[in-house]
Design a protein around this motif. Sequence first.
Motif, PDB file in Angstrom:
ATOM      1  N   SER A  82       7.877   6.362  -8.207  1.00 48.64           N
ATOM      2  CA  SER A  82       8.567   5.053  -7.995  1.00 48.64           C
ATOM      3  C   SER A  82       7.779   4.238  -6.815  1.00 48.64           C
ATOM      4  N   ALA A  83       7.061   4.826  -5.913  1.00 47.18           N
ATOM      5  CA  ALA A  83       6.408   4.112  -5.022  1.00 47.18           C
ATOM      6  C   ALA A  83       5.164   3.421  -5.766  1.00 47.18           C
ATOM      7  N   VAL A  84       4.316   4.244  -6.594  1.00 44.14           N
ATOM      8  CA  VAL A  84       3.128   3.574  -7.077  1.00 44.14           C
ATOM      9  C   VAL A  84       3.304   2.277  -8.044  1.00 44.14           C
ATOM     10  N   GLU A  85       4.881   2.380  -8.833  1.00 44.29           N
ATOM     11  CA  GLU A  85       5.161   1.340  -9.645  1.00 44.29           C
ATOM     12  C   GLU A  85       5.236   0.111  -8.633  1.00 44.29           C
ATOM     13  N   ARG A  86       5.759   0.277  -7.300  1.00 44.23           N
ATOM     14  CA  ARG A  86       5.890  -0.759  -6.468  1.00 44.23           C
ATOM     15  C   ARG A  86       4.504  -1.495  -5.822  1.00 44.23           C
ATOM     16  N   CYS A  87       3.417  -0.653  -5.714  1.00 39.30           N
ATOM     17  CA  CYS A  87       2.399  -0.889  -4.899  1.00 39.30           C
ATOM     18  C   CYS A  87       1.254  -1.686  -5.722  1.00 39.30           C
ATOM     19  N   ASP A  88       0.302  -2.267  -4.822  1.00 38.82           N
ATOM     20  CA  ASP A  88      -0.843  -2.656  -5.155  1.00 38.82           C
ATOM     21  C   ASP A  88      -2.043  -1.688  -5.206  1.00 38.82           C
ATOM     22  N   VAL A  89      -1.980  -1.026  -4.250  1.00 45.36           N
ATOM     23  CA  VAL A  89      -2.968   0.045  -3.875  1.00 45.36           C
ATOM     24  C   VAL A  89      -2.438   1.331  -3.583  1.00 45.36           C
ATOM     25  N   ALA A  90      -2.766   2.393  -4.229  1.00 45.97           N
ATOM     26  CA  ALA A  90      -2.458   3.814  -3.682  1.00 45.97           C
ATOM     27  C   ALA A  90      -3.459   4.370  -2.941  1.00 45.97           C
ATOM     28  N   VAL A  91      -2.979   5.030  -1.498  1.00 48.96           N
ATOM     29  CA  VAL A  91      -3.831   5.386  -0.824  1.00 48.96           C
ATOM     30  C   VAL A  91      -3.516   7.016  -1.120  1.00 48.96           C
ATOM     31  N   LEU A  92      -4.466   7.757  -1.682  1.00 42.93           N
ATOM     32  CA  LEU A  92      -3.975   9.451  -1.910  1.00 42.93           C
ATOM     33  C   LEU A  92      -4.733  10.343  -0.821  1.00 42.93           C
ATOM     34  N   MET A  93      -3.616  10.860   0.050  1.00 44.80           N
ATOM     35  CA  MET A  93      -4.309  11.656   1.009  1.00 44.80           C
ATOM     36  C   MET A  93      -4.394  13.068   0.484  1.00 44.80           C
ATOM     37  N   ILE A  94      -5.299  13.611   0.984  1.00 51.18           N
ATOM     38  CA  ILE A  94      -5.675  15.105   0.507  1.00 51.18           C
ATOM     39  C   ILE A  94      -6.050  15.777   1.972  1.00 51.18           C
ATOM     40  N   ASP A  95      -5.395  17.167   2.116  1.00 51.06           N
ATOM     41  CA  ASP A  95      -5.682  17.712   3.166  1.00 51.06           C
ATOM     42  C   ASP A  95      -7.214  18.324   3.100  1.00 51.06           C
ATOM     43  N   ALA A  96      -8.058  18.140   4.074  1.00 52.28           N
ATOM     44  CA  ALA A  96      -9.461  18.708   4.315  1.00 52.28           C
ATOM     45  C   ALA A  96      -9.683  19.992   4.127  1.00 52.28           C
ATOM     46  N   ILE A 118       0.945  -1.130  -0.145  1.00 46.86           N
ATOM     47  CA  ILE A 118       0.088  -0.065   0.008  1.00 46.86           C
ATOM     48  C   ILE A 118       1.163   1.150   0.018  1.00 46.86           C
ATOM     49  N   ALA A 119       0.924   2.120  -0.892  1.00 48.75           N
ATOM     50  CA  ALA A 119       1.528   3.370  -1.058  1.00 48.75           C
ATOM     51  C   ALA A 119       0.550   4.479  -0.322  1.00 48.75           C
ATOM     52  N   ILE A 120       1.283   5.161   0.533  1.00 48.41           N
ATOM     53  CA  ILE A 120       0.398   6.397   0.948  1.00 48.41           C
ATOM     54  C   ILE A 120       1.244   7.532   0.197  1.00 48.41           C
ATOM     55  N   VAL A 121       0.486   8.245  -0.700  1.00 50.25           N
ATOM     56  CA  VAL A 121       0.907   9.205  -1.650  1.00 50.25           C
ATOM     57  C   VAL A 121       0.132  10.540  -1.384  1.00 50.25           C
ATOM     58  N   GLY A 122       0.790  11.528  -1.788  1.00 50.23           N
ATOM     59  CA  GLY A 122       0.021  12.818  -1.467  1.00 50.23           C
ATOM     60  C   GLY A 122       1.068  13.929  -1.721  1.00 50.23           C
ATOM     61  N   LYS A 123       0.591  15.264  -1.570  1.00 52.25           N
ATOM     62  CA  LYS A 123       1.578  16.327  -1.382  1.00 52.25           C
ATOM     63  C   LYS A 123       2.320  16.385  -0.211  1.00 52.25           C
ATOM     64  N   PRO A 124       3.262  17.141   0.010  1.00 47.21           N
ATOM     65  CA  PRO A 124       4.076  17.361   1.197  1.00 47.21           C
ATOM     66  C   PRO A 124       3.101  17.582   2.314  1.00 47.21           C
ATOM     67  N   ALA A 138       6.957  10.244   2.113  1.00 45.73           N
ATOM     68  CA  ALA A 138       7.102  11.506   2.883  1.00 45.73           C
ATOM     69  C   ALA A 138       8.516  12.066   2.499  1.00 45.73           C
ATOM     70  N   GLY A 139       8.834  12.900   3.607  1.00 44.94           N
ATOM     71  CA  GLY A 139      10.474  13.218   3.481  1.00 44.94           C
ATOM     72  C   GLY A 139      10.655  14.411   2.767  1.00 44.94           C
ATOM     73  N   LEU A 140       9.673  15.150   2.032  1.00 47.70           N
ATOM     74  CA  LEU A 140       9.884  16.262   1.349  1.00 47.70           C
ATOM     75  C   LEU A 140       9.603  17.513   2.168  1.00 47.70           C
ATOM     76  N   ARG A 141      10.640  17.639   3.227  1.00 51.58           N
ATOM     77  CA  ARG A 141      10.198  18.583   4.388  1.00 51.58           C
ATOM     78  C   ARG A 141      10.952  19.953   4.200  1.00 51.58           C
ATOM     79  N   ARG A 142      11.851  19.918   2.821  1.00 51.78           N
ATOM     80  CA  ARG A 142      12.682  21.077   2.645  1.00 51.78           C
ATOM     81  C   ARG A 142      11.798  22.467   2.666  1.00 51.78           C
ATOM     82  N   LYS A 143      11.803  23.442   3.053  1.00 52.94           N
ATOM     83  CA  LYS A 143      11.050  24.572   2.976  1.00 52.94           C
ATOM     84  C   LYS A 143      11.410  25.292   1.832  1.00 52.94           C
ATOM     85  N   SER A 144      10.932  25.101   0.722  1.00 51.32           N
ATOM     86  CA  SER A 144      11.093  25.438  -0.623  1.00 51.32           C
ATOM     87  C   SER A 144      10.302  26.627  -1.048  1.00 51.32           C
TER      88      SER A 144
END
Length: 443
Positions: free
Chosen positions: A255-269, A180-186, A233-239
């Motif tokens: 890269s993560a989606v390529e390896r996963c079966d299910v992608a969970v896209l997290m959205i900030d409410a 399961i890949a947890i994906v989404g914006k930083p 995660a890990g994109l914590r650089r204040k750009s």
Amino acid sequence: MSKPIVAIVGRPNVGKSTLFNALAGEMISIVKDTPGVTRDRIYADVSWLDRDFTIIDTGGIEPDSQDIILSQMREQAQIAIDSADVIIFITDVRQGLTDADSQVADMLRKSRRPVVLAVNKVDNYKSQQMDVYEFYNLGIGEPFPISAEGKQGIGDLLDAVVSHFPEHSGEEEDSEIPKIAIVGKPNVGKSSIINKLLGENRVIVSDIPGTTRDAVDTTITRNGKDYIFIDTAGLRRKSKIKEDIERYSIIRTVSAVERCDVAVLMIDAAEGITEQDAKIAGIAHDRGKGLIIAVNKWDLVEKDNSTMKTYTEKIRSVLSFAPYAEMLYISAKTGQRLNKLFDAVDQVLESQSLRVPTGVLNEILTEAIAMQQPPSDKGRRLKIFYMTQVSIKPPTFVIFVNDRKLMHFSYQRYLENRIRDSFGFQGTAIHFIIRERQENGES
């Protein structure tokens, strides 16, 4: 089966985007003379010698630069290198071997990934042969002379690239454990959700740049069943540069989606769905993965009777290409509805592996054709002879027709909806392959 990932790496202006476009077969990246303008679409699927793989075009690496854009490109290229199975290191014969090339070569050696060296802009190998040989001094193997613009030498280069792929790329030993890949914006709470599911702070959540640069795989067991969660995660650089952060997260997501079966896209409410969320969902959709939309921080939203309905309609409208996606409203902080995530994942995994018997499928097809006539053009009508399911993950169907050109997208969508009405397929894309066949049965 995940496809191998090939990263194209090199200094600015050596022709990375030109090579990328030559391999992708279309003008995708923006090519200009200013270092660091490659900002558009950065990944594409390529086939060579029956091997499928994904190429990623990185920003140019400027090893010593203090310039914020170039230093972020270096970091972003590092992410692509960390994600890649093979690296194409591209140099420029006209500029010759530079110190910066040597520094990039050192960086690539440390990655311990297979590297294929391309010397670009070689228009006449005979007269430029000695200039090409100079690149042996990098100490990373044979230089392949190419002209990305003239599309010369690319076949030999790709032969070398695919020779580094494992025999059965993507066949991982633990493939029966769902990924399961947890994906989404930083900063939408991707690490927080995994910490909450684990009940401990295993995934570091911090403001130190690069603390979780490598995607972290975490095994979580629920009701005796194991799941591997891939955290991007890990994109914590204040750009200061929004496009750069977006580009980072796209590289990681591919890269993560390529390896996963299910992608969970997290959205900030609180922020609502954005164009960047749609891009990330599009990657999962293109690759036929299961898709769950998890709206996080739902506890912070002021609600009335219609809040969830309005919110759902807005998301469905932006993600109209993936109407099948499952949706959850959660809070990683309070744990609200997190138990429902596993139920949704199980449901999607079941949908992805569902096989429909050919006889039943053709009954549905006959009924669908009777209800809505296939389209026609200039007096010639589409005839659909037969349909069969050929694979799972994602469920893939071959439809035999008299003329592929007559199969309009809208009619294909209509047939997909009929199949979904009958069999569900919640949370997973469905792929169709349209094949032509003569009326007498010959393909």
